[in-house]
Every structure is written in structure tokens, then in C-alpha cells.
Scaffold this active site. Structure first.
Site, short mmCIF file in Angstrom:
data_model
loop_
_atom_site.label_atom_id
_atom_site.label_comp_id
_atom_site.label_asym_id
_atom_site.label_seq_id
_atom_site.Cartn_x
_atom_site.Cartn_y
_atom_site.Cartn_z
N HIS A 1 25.19 18.41 -40.19
CA HIS A 1 25.91 17.15 -40.43
C HIS A 1 27.24 17.15 -39.70
CE1 HIS A 1 27.82 19.92 -43.21
NE2 HIS A 1 28.84 19.08 -43.32
N ASP B 1 31.14 15.85 -40.80
CA ASP B 1 31.77 15.52 -42.08
C ASP B 1 32.06 14.04 -42.26
OD1 ASP B 1 31.76 18.14 -42.96
OD2 ASP B 1 33.64 18.60 -41.94
N HIS C 1 27.66 20.75 -37.81
CA HIS C 1 27.67 22.11 -38.33
C HIS C 1 26.77 22.23 -39.56
CE1 HIS C 1 30.71 19.99 -40.66
NE2 HIS C 1 30.54 20.88 -41.62
N ARG D 1 39.41 24.88 -47.57
CA ARG D 1 39.02 23.87 -46.58
C ARG D 1 40.01 22.72 -46.61
NH1 ARG D 1 35.62 19.16 -46.29
NH2 ARG D 1 33.72 19.47 -45.10
C1 SIN Z 1 31.34 22.64 -44.85
O1 SIN Z 1 30.40 22.07 -44.31
O2 SIN Z 1 32.38 22.06 -45.09
C2 SIN Z 1 31.24 24.09 -45.26
C3 SIN Z 1 30.94 24.99 -44.13
C4 SIN Z 1 30.87 26.43 -44.57
O3 SIN Z 1 31.14 26.74 -45.73
O4 SIN Z 1 30.53 27.27 -43.74
#
Ligand code: SIN
Length: 281
Positions: A105, A107, A256, A272
Site C-alpha cells: 500500500h 499510506d 511498502h 512512526r
Molecule cells: C506501516 O506500514 O506503517 C508499518 C511498516 C512496518 O511496520 O514495517
């Protein structure tokens, strides 16, 4: 401070050395970091020790903080800008969002102004028999666009896809008010990167529920074909985390997914932050 930019050799990603993110970063050094971020889609710094306030301040250099549906549930106490991404439970309760982003996806593509990028600071990384688990994969949607045959480019040029918040199965069921606050939006299938001008494919399974001007059955087939094309091995950088990594990705250039190959008692803990973006063009 002597800054070095070392490309990963994959279709995306560069390591930046010679920077201590706990110290003030001058404008020239920041301009070099920002440029590397725009060009490589993913940048990372090893061996960083930063506080939540320093992570928030560094994120703000790239754009205002964006908040998402995780922020309301799992932010760091005293730092609402930081979401805890973790599989750890304390007193039987999860301390963060588990299974964040396990499918490919970009974000918050379901919003009118998807975030410019996202930053993760690795505080705990799962290791089993000396092997590191919990990697994150990044696929270059720019390299994927470059590799498209001319006929495919012509088929999608100027077209818009519909992005629907309810299209994807999430790590937890969103509330009725979250669904109401996130009505379907439309974005170009081919985005132009706001800083480099590079074209990037912007299509994902589940989030994209249709393509304007194309019959539904045919649109679904096209979405699946493009989404699968973006994540071909040739376009992928796989990041193996180390404690102290600070990594940023660009939500236009890359998609990602988090590899969910670990369980408690193996612990993974990430902080994050997300930087606001603009309407995709
Ligand atoms: C995410 O997609 O925000 C998390 C990615 C991760 O934890 O590696």
C-alpha cells in the site's frame, strides 16, 4: 559533519551516513537529505538515538505532521504525533498497532491529500537464532512506471482511480465516524512526483475500487495487473532493520509492506510519524 549518501543498489533506497539526528541539522545538510529522499524514495540512518521530540522535530522539516486512524488509538504518551507500531502486549493489552501495513500500500491513499511520507524509528527488532525478522519491503512505483510498455502507458495516461477507505480489510474495524470522515476520493493513476517530476504509478489492490471511464470488470483486471507489476522483484528494496534505524519513505515514489514473520515473545517496536502532503497531480 560529513554527509555520505550510499544507494542500496536496488530500485529504491539510500543509506545516509555522517548525520546524528539528535543534533541540529543545518540548512545545507538538510537540503542534501531532502534531495536524497526525493531521488531515492527511501532513506535511512543507522545507529540513531533520538527522543520522541527529536523525531517529531525532524519529521516537521519535511512537512507538517499528519494524523491517521492509528493516532487516536496508539500514540506515544505525551507525543500524540507519534504512533506506536508494535506486537508487544503489556498486562494483556497491545501497546501499539500490530499488523500495520501487512499488504502492499501507500499510506492514506484514501484521503484527498495523502501524506508526503512516513518515518519509522526502530526501537526493538525481532531476532530468532541470529536471524533478523520483521523486515519492510519497498517497491519503486517510479521504476515500475519506467518499465511499462508504451501501450500500457497510453491506456492509463490521464485516468483517475477511485480510492475507497472501506476497500481494504484493516488491522481493526474502523468506526462508523471514521468511515463517514473518509468518503471515496479520486487520484491520477500516474502521479507526477512534486519535487523530481518523475512519473509514478499510483494503484493498489483493495484501496482502488474502480477507474473512471472504464467498465468495472475491466477496471478491476487493470488495477490488479498494475498493482502486481509495481511489486515485481526488480523494483523492490527490502530493509532489514537494526535497532537505532531511522527510515523515511516517500508515499508517491514507493509502496511498502511489513513482513509479519514474528510473534511474541519476539518483540518489535517502532515509533512512526507521518508528514502531510498535497493533492496528487
Ligand atoms: C506501516 O506500514 O506503517 C508499518 C511498516 C512496518 O511496520 O514495517
Amino acid at each position: 559533519m560529513s554527509l555520505e549518501i550510499i544507494p542500496t543498489g536496488a530500485a529504491a533506497g539510500a543509506e545516509i551516513r555522517g548525520v546524528d539526528l539528535a543534533l541540529p541539522i543545518g540548512d545545507n545538510a538538510f537540503a542534501a537529505i531532502d534531495d536524497a529522499y526525493n531521488r531515492h524514495g527511501v532513506i535511512f540512518f543507522r545507529d540513531q538515538t533520538i527522543t520522541p521530540a527529536q523525531q517529531v522535530a525532524f519529521t516537521r522539516r519535511f512537512g507538517e505532521i499528519a494524523f491517521n486512524i492509528f493516532s487516536e488509538r496508539w500514540s506515544v504518551p505525551g507525543s500524540p504525533e507519534i504512533v506506536v507500531v508494535s506486537n508487544i502486549t503489556e498486562d494483556g493489552k497491545p501497546i501499539g498497532i500490530r499488523r500495520a501495513g501487512e499488504n502492499w500500500h501507500s499510506d492514506m491513499c484514501y484521503t484527498a491529500r495523502p501524506p508526503r511520507g512516513t518515518m519509522l524509528h526502530a526501537l526493538e527488532v525481532p531476532v530468532l537464532h541470529g536471524l533478523t525478522l520483521g523486515d519492510t519491503e519497498f517497491a519503486s512505483a517510479a521504476a515500475a512506471y519506467d518499465a511499462l510498455p508504451e501501450t500500457s502507458r497510453q491506456r492509463i495516461e490521464g485516468r483517475y482511480a477511485v480510492f475507497d477507505f472501506t476497500g481494504r480489510k484493516r488491522a481493526f474495524p474502523p468506526s462508523a465516524s471514521e468511515i463517514e470522515r473518509n468518503p471515496p476520493v479520486r487520484h491520477p493513476i500516474v502521479r507526477t512526483h512534486p519535487f523530481t517530476g518523475r512519473k509514478c504509478l499510483y494503484v493498489m489492490r483493495d484501496d482502488c475500487t474502480g477507474i473512471e471511464g472504464i467498465e468495472q470488470d475491466e477496471a478491476e483486471i487493470l488495477i490488479a495487473a498494475l498493482a502486481d507489476h509495481i511489486v515485481k522483484p526488480a523494483f523492490i528494496y527490502r530493509h532489514q532493520w537494526r535497532v537505532g534505524d531511522v527510515l523515511l519513505w516517500d508515499n508517491c515514489t514507493v509502496q511498502h509492506r511489513a513482513i509479519q514473520d514474528y510473534e511474541m515473545p519476539l518483540r518489535r517496536l517502532m515509533h512512526r510519524t507521518t508528514m502531510g502532503g498535497a493533492i496528487p497531480a
